[in-house]
Design a protein around this motif. Sequence first.
Motif, PDB file in Angstrom:
ATOM      1  N   GLU A  43       0.794  -1.132  -0.168  1.00 21.31           N
ATOM      2  CA  GLU A  43       0.231   0.002  -0.063  1.00 21.31           C
ATOM      3  C   GLU A  43       1.001   1.359   0.121  1.00 21.31           C
ATOM      4  OE1 GLU A  43      -2.896   0.032   3.052  1.00 21.31           O
ATOM      5  OE2 GLU A  43      -3.177  -2.333   3.045  1.00 21.31           O
ATOM      6  N   ARG A  49      -1.281   4.794   0.405  1.00 22.60           N
ATOM      7  CA  ARG A  49      -1.203   5.214   1.691  1.00 22.60           C
ATOM      8  C   ARG A  49      -0.848   6.613   1.959  1.00 22.60           C
ATOM      9  NH1 ARG A  49      -0.909   1.985   7.384  1.00 22.60           N
ATOM     10  NH2 ARG A  49      -2.363  -0.123   6.678  1.00 22.60           N
ATOM     11  N   LYS A  50      -0.293   7.111   0.736  1.00 23.48           N
ATOM     12  CA  LYS A  50       0.121   8.726   0.744  1.00 23.48           C
ATOM     13  C   LYS A  50       1.245   9.087   1.796  1.00 23.48           C
ATOM     14  CE  LYS A  50      -4.468   9.600  -0.731  1.00 23.48           C
ATOM     15  NZ  LYS A  50      -4.144   9.590  -2.322  1.00 23.48           N
ATOM     16  N   SER A 253      -8.242   1.108   7.305  1.00 22.65           N
ATOM     17  CA  SER A 253      -9.318   0.613   6.526  1.00 22.65           C
ATOM     18  C   SER A 253     -10.432   0.480   7.732  1.00 22.65           C
ATOM     19  CB  SER A 253      -8.867  -0.735   5.865  1.00 22.65           C
ATOM     20  OG  SER A 253      -8.483  -1.674   6.881  1.00 22.65           O
ATOM     21  N   LEU A 281      -6.976   7.691   5.864  1.00 25.03           N
ATOM     22  CA  LEU A 281      -7.589   7.451   4.439  1.00 25.03           C
ATOM     23  C   LEU A 281      -8.956   8.141   4.238  1.00 25.03           C
ATOM     24  CD1 LEU A 281      -6.172   4.251   3.283  1.00 25.03           C
ATOM     25  CD2 LEU A 281      -5.054   6.585   3.193  1.00 25.03           C
TER      26      LEU A 281
END
Length: 362
Positions: A43, A49-50, A253, A281
Motif C-alpha cells: 500500500e 497510503r500517501k 481501513s 484515508l
Amino acid sequence: MYAAVLTRFGSPLAVREEPDPVAGGGEVLVEVLATCVAPYAAEVFSGARKYPLVPPVVPGIGGIGRVVRVGPDATRLRPGDLVWCDCTVRSRDDALTPDITLQGWSSRGEGGARLARHLHDGSFAQLMRVPTENVYPLPAAAADDPARWSAVGCHVIPYGGLLAGRLAAGETLLVSGATGNLGSSAVALALAMGAGCVVAPGRNQAALDLLADRFGTRVRPVPLTGDSAVDSAAMAAAAHGPIDMVLDLLPPSAPSSVARTAAMTVREYGRVVLMGGVGMLGGDDFALPYPWIMRNSVTVRGQWMYPREANTGIIRLIASGALDLAPEQVRCFGLDAVNEAVAHAAAHPGPFDRTVLTPPTR
C-alpha cells in the motif's frame, strides 16, 4: 552495493547497484542482515497510503546488521558488532519537540522532511547509514537467527504504546485490532509485562483462536459483530471486571466506530492510547464524547512509534525469554525477490507471521 529502489509509486521495486553510503560524523555504517517487510508495504509503494516518501528511495523500516564503521562519537560500538538499527530518527537540536522521520519510510512535517532528505534510504539494501544513537547492540544469541530477531521492528511499536499507557502488572488491557500483525504483538507483550488479562476483539476467528491457544485463559477473545451495543457489552463481559487501558492499533481501513466502541469500554480514570491508522484515508472522525471523557476522568493520548528507551526494553524482553520469538512463522526472501516478499507480506498480515528480506552479505 545492491539495493531495492522505489523508482516511482505504483512500480515494482528495482534491484540495482547503488553507490555505497558514506557515514559522516554521528553516523554508523551497517551491513544489513535481515529486515522485516511490513504487511502494508504494498500500500505504501503503490501510493495508496500517501506516505511522504520521495522516489527514488531505498525503503525499509530498520533492521538487524553488523557494524562496518563507526564515527568518533561512538565509544562502545565496534566493527563486527551485531546490532538493531531503529528507523525512528529524531532531530538533535530540539530535545522537547524533535522533528521525526522514519528512515526509508515516512516523516512528520517540514522538519521531518528535511531529516528524510538527509537520511533518505532505508534497509532494503546491503548497506545503510544510521545515526549513532539509533544503533543498539544485540545479545550474542541473536547471531543464530538474525531473521527472527528482525521482528524487533514489529514488537517495539506496540511496546511503545504500552509504555505510553503505563500498563502495570495485574491490569486488564483491551487491544483494539488484536488480530493484526501489531495488535497480536501487543497481546504477547502485555502478557510478558505482567498484564492480568487481555481482551482481544476481532473479526478473524482463526486469529482469535490462535491467540487463545497460544496464551491460554489470560487472553479473552471477543468475536465482533459490527453492532456497537452488542460488541461493547461482549467486550465488557469478557474482561470479568474493569478495563484499565485500551490500546488501539486498528488499520486505516477500519471504521472509526469500531475504535470508538472499544475505547469507551475503559473504566473511570482509565487510559486510552491511540496508535493505529483510523481516519488516515478519510472517513468519519473518531469523535469521543466530551462529557464521557470529562466525567469519567479518562486519559486519551496519541503515540506515534516509541521512545528511544523502548528499543533497549524490547531487546531485554526477547533476550530474557519473556517475549518468545520461537513460535513465530518467518519466511525469508533474498533481495532479488523483494517484490515477491512484498506480495507475500500483504497476503500474510496475521498474528506472528513475519516476512523478512535478507540481503546478500558482501
